[in-house]
Scaffold this motif. Structure first.
Motif, PDB file in Angstrom:
ATOM      1  N   PRO A 152       1.025  -1.132   0.044  1.00 48.99           N
ATOM      2  CA  PRO A 152       0.360  -0.264   0.008  1.00 48.99           C
ATOM      3  C   PRO A 152       0.792   0.897   0.044  1.00 48.99           C
ATOM      4  CG  PRO A 152      -0.051  -1.178   1.611  1.00 48.99           C
ATOM      5  CD  PRO A 152       0.379  -2.370   1.573  1.00 48.99           C
ATOM      6  N   PRO A 153       0.318   2.652  -0.594  1.00 49.82           N
ATOM      7  CA  PRO A 153       1.468   3.777  -0.727  1.00 49.82           C
ATOM      8  C   PRO A 153       1.416   3.891   0.392  1.00 49.82           C
ATOM      9  CG  PRO A 153      -0.940   4.175  -1.677  1.00 49.82           C
ATOM     10  CD  PRO A 153      -0.769   2.385  -1.174  1.00 49.82           C
ATOM     11  N   ARG A 154       3.107   4.697   0.761  1.00 55.88           N
ATOM     12  CA  ARG A 154       3.020   5.201   2.647  1.00 55.88           C
ATOM     13  C   ARG A 154       2.643   7.412   2.123  1.00 55.88           C
ATOM     14  NH1 ARG A 154       8.128   2.080   1.975  1.00 55.88           N
ATOM     15  NH2 ARG A 154       9.246   4.090   0.873  1.00 55.88           N
ATOM     16  N   SER A 155       2.103   7.124   0.869  1.00 56.02           N
ATOM     17  CA  SER A 155       1.957   8.681   0.769  1.00 56.02           C
ATOM     18  C   SER A 155       1.060   8.859  -0.318  1.00 56.02           C
ATOM     19  CB  SER A 155       3.448   9.387   0.378  1.00 56.02           C
ATOM     20  OG  SER A 155       4.330   9.141  -0.450  1.00 56.02           O
ATOM     21  N   VAL A 156       0.432   9.932  -0.600  1.00 59.72           N
ATOM     22  CA  VAL A 156      -1.136  10.223  -1.847  1.00 59.72           C
ATOM     23  C   VAL A 156      -1.053  11.772  -2.287  1.00 59.72           C
ATOM     24  CG1 VAL A 156      -3.451   9.279  -2.641  1.00 59.72           C
ATOM     25  CG2 VAL A 156      -1.804   7.404  -1.546  1.00 59.72           C
ATOM     26  N   LEU A 157      -0.693  12.106  -3.568  1.00 59.28           N
ATOM     27  CA  LEU A 157      -1.452  13.251  -3.738  1.00 59.28           C
ATOM     28  C   LEU A 157      -2.545  12.987  -4.317  1.00 59.28           C
ATOM     29  CD1 LEU A 157       1.623  14.560  -5.653  1.00 59.28           C
ATOM     30  CD2 LEU A 157       1.240  15.417  -3.744  1.00 59.28           C
ATOM     31  N   VAL A 158      -3.832  14.204  -3.205  1.00 54.82           N
ATOM     32  CA  VAL A 158      -5.431  14.172  -4.236  1.00 54.82           C
ATOM     33  C   VAL A 158      -4.542  15.922  -4.531  1.00 54.82           C
ATOM     34  CG1 VAL A 158      -7.244  14.355  -3.591  1.00 54.82           C
ATOM     35  CG2 VAL A 158      -6.003  12.935  -1.939  1.00 54.82           C
ATOM     36  N   VAL A 159      -5.195  15.742  -6.436  1.00 54.70           N
ATOM     37  CA  VAL A 159      -5.628  16.770  -7.153  1.00 54.70           C
ATOM     38  C   VAL A 159      -6.215  17.101  -7.048  1.00 54.70           C
ATOM     39  CG1 VAL A 159      -5.273  18.109  -8.876  1.00 54.70           C
ATOM     40  CG2 VAL A 159      -4.138  16.033  -8.745  1.00 54.70           C
ATOM     41  N   GLY A 160      -6.944  18.351  -5.794  1.00 55.42           N
ATOM     42  CA  GLY A 160      -9.231  18.976  -5.993  1.00 55.42           C
ATOM     43  C   GLY A 160      -9.326  19.182  -4.655  1.00 55.42           C
ATOM     44  N   ALA A 161      -9.035  20.269  -4.134  1.00 57.98           N
ATOM     45  CA  ALA A 161     -10.210  20.800  -2.571  1.00 57.98           C
ATOM     46  C   ALA A 161     -11.515  20.872  -2.765  1.00 57.98           C
ATOM     47  CB  ALA A 161      -9.403  21.416  -2.110  1.00 57.98           C
ATOM     48  N   GLY A 162     -12.473  19.912  -4.236  1.00 57.33           N
ATOM     49  CA  GLY A 162     -13.651  20.117  -3.289  1.00 57.33           C
ATOM     50  C   GLY A 162     -13.680  18.482  -2.272  1.00 57.33           C
ATOM     51  N   LEU A 163     -15.027  18.670  -2.295  1.00 49.10           N
ATOM     52  CA  LEU A 163     -15.904  18.102  -0.836  1.00 49.10           C
ATOM     53  C   LEU A 163     -15.392  15.685  -1.573  1.00 49.10           C
ATOM     54  CD1 LEU A 163     -16.829  17.461   1.747  1.00 49.10           C
ATOM     55  CD2 LEU A 163     -18.963  16.590   0.145  1.00 49.10           C
TER      56      LEU A 163
END
Length: 419
Positions: free
Chosen positions: A10-21
């Motif tokens: 499993p990933p230790r770090s993740v980037l999320v693109v988009g700060a909507g709900l």
């Protein structure tokens, strides 16, 4: 297709693109599972398609948009600025391709199949909002009732028929007819043009701007890093991770979630996501009525909803297929005012505030895109149309589970981004 990264770890770090709900809920659930999370957004968290919408958490109405009545409405109102569904008459090959696919999907058979795919999300939606509230303090309010205000028996029966189809797909709906006198008792400001109504129970609503801000604040307190004013321009795999270029900087992580709303295709297409996501822009504004309704009200013939938010009444409507970044068109606001003015008294419509347009991410088959892509390090959470607020928490939980465990959630099978 593999759903985990780094040699099935499993990933230790993740980037999320988009700060909507949707993006924030995904970040929240990933962080709760011990993942280091950074959220990137080109604006301020929560100011996208979530901020000015009607705020309904309404599984009863969370249905696929492509269906025969929608196509008829589009043809009737083509190029008309006052139509509830507006398509500008201008050359746009991409929009033409989207509309052609949308029309092909708008059959009763395909609507039933798409509705069956949404039911698993709808059944879990409100429970996930309750869990989110317990963890973050983001509070929703009950609609008791959600009032459908119809100008005729025929208008009411059209809504009853749609809700019967939702029930036939396996989703309970609690609805009761209301006569015209009782409708006006519930909201005395309604005019005599409202002949009858429906009370739809078991739904919720929120002030979406405050709700999304509460989730963002809770995520920060939990250790999620949120980078605002950071526009992502490229996502690339590199070695056993990903690199995201944004705001003149480069961010690295084991995996990335693309939750960039109506702009999803630009980043997701290189990873095999071919389903078009089109901006279906909605408009809203706020007024202060002499009498506030006891809860949200829907005018089905006008495709306009009114939601009480403290001392303001938010009035929202319109579906405009146009560029996500096009400026607000005052003709759309005027068309909403013209539609609702004859139905509601005691409102100074000229004193409206908070005029807003937001780009809802609409897919041609009416279903969101949630899950893995051709890359085991790139995931997608988008295309929720008008139901991003309703489905945000359940999307975040199911996708976080998929990313961390490597086992796709069964509820997401029909929503695969590569379908």
């Amino acid at each position: 297709m593999a759903a985990v990264t780094r040699a099935n770890r499993p990933p230790r770090s993740v980037l999320v693109v988009g700060a909507g709900l949707v993006g924030l809920c995904t970040a929240w659930h990933l962080r709760a599972r011990g993942v280091e999370v950074t959220v990137l957004d080109r604006h301020r968290a929560g100011t996208g398609a979530s901020w000015g919408n009607a705020g309904w958490l309404s599984p009863a109405f969370a249905v696929p948009l492509p269906e025969p009545a929608t196509v008829r409405a589009g043809l009737k109102g083509f190029a008309s600025p006052s139509a509830p569904l507006y398509v500008p008459a201008r050359p746009d090959p991409r929009l033409a391709r989207f509309l052609a696919t949308f029309a092909l999907r708008s059959t009763h058979r395909r609507w039933r199949a798409a509705m069956a795919a949404l039911v698993p999300l709808n059944l879990r939606a409100l429970a996930e909002h309750d869990a989110l509230a317990a963890e973050t303090g983001a509070v929703s309010l009950p609609m008791e009732p959600c009032l459908v205000a119809a100008g005729s028996e025929a208008q009411r029966e059209a809504v009853v028929t749609e809700l019967e189809h939702v029930r036939a797909a396996g989703q309970p709906v609690d609805v009761a007819p209301v006569d015209g006198r009782r409708v006006r008792e519930l909201w005395p400001s309604l005019s005599e043009r409202i002949a009858c109504g429906l009370a739809v129970h078991g739904q919720r609503y929120v002030d979406p701007g405050g709700y999304v801000t509460a989730v963002a604040d809770a995520a920060r307190r939990a250790g999620v890093r949120i980078e605002e004013g950071t526009e992502v321009t490229a996502v690339r795999e590199r070695g056993d991770g990903v690199r995201v270029h944004a705001g003149g900087a480069e961010f690295g992580a084991d995996a990335v979630v693309l939750a960039s709303g109506a702009l999803l295709n630009r980043l997701a297409r290189p990873f095999g996501v071919r389903r078009l996501v089109q901006a279906g822009r909605g408009y809203s504004f706020s007024v202060v009525p002499e009498r506030m309704p006891p809860g949200p009200v829907y005018f089905p013939a006008r495709k306009v909803v009114c939601t009480p938010l403290g001392d303001r009444l938010r009035v929202a409507g319109m579906m405009e297929f146009r560029s996500a970044d096009a400026p607000l068109d005052p003709r759309r606001v005027a068309s909403i005012v013209a539609a609702v003015r004859p139905l509601v008294a005691g409102v100074d419509w000229a004193a409206r505030t908070d005029e807003w347009v937001g780009a809802r991410p609409v897919t041609s088959d009416g279903l969101p895109l949630i899950g893995p892509t051709l890359s085991p390090r790139v995931f997608v959470a988008g295309g929720h149309g008008m139901w991003g607020v309703t489905h945000g928490p359940v999307t975040g939980r199911l996708l976080a589970d998929t990313i961390v465990t490597g086992t796709p959630a069964p509820e997401l099978a029909a929503l695969h981004p590569l379908r």
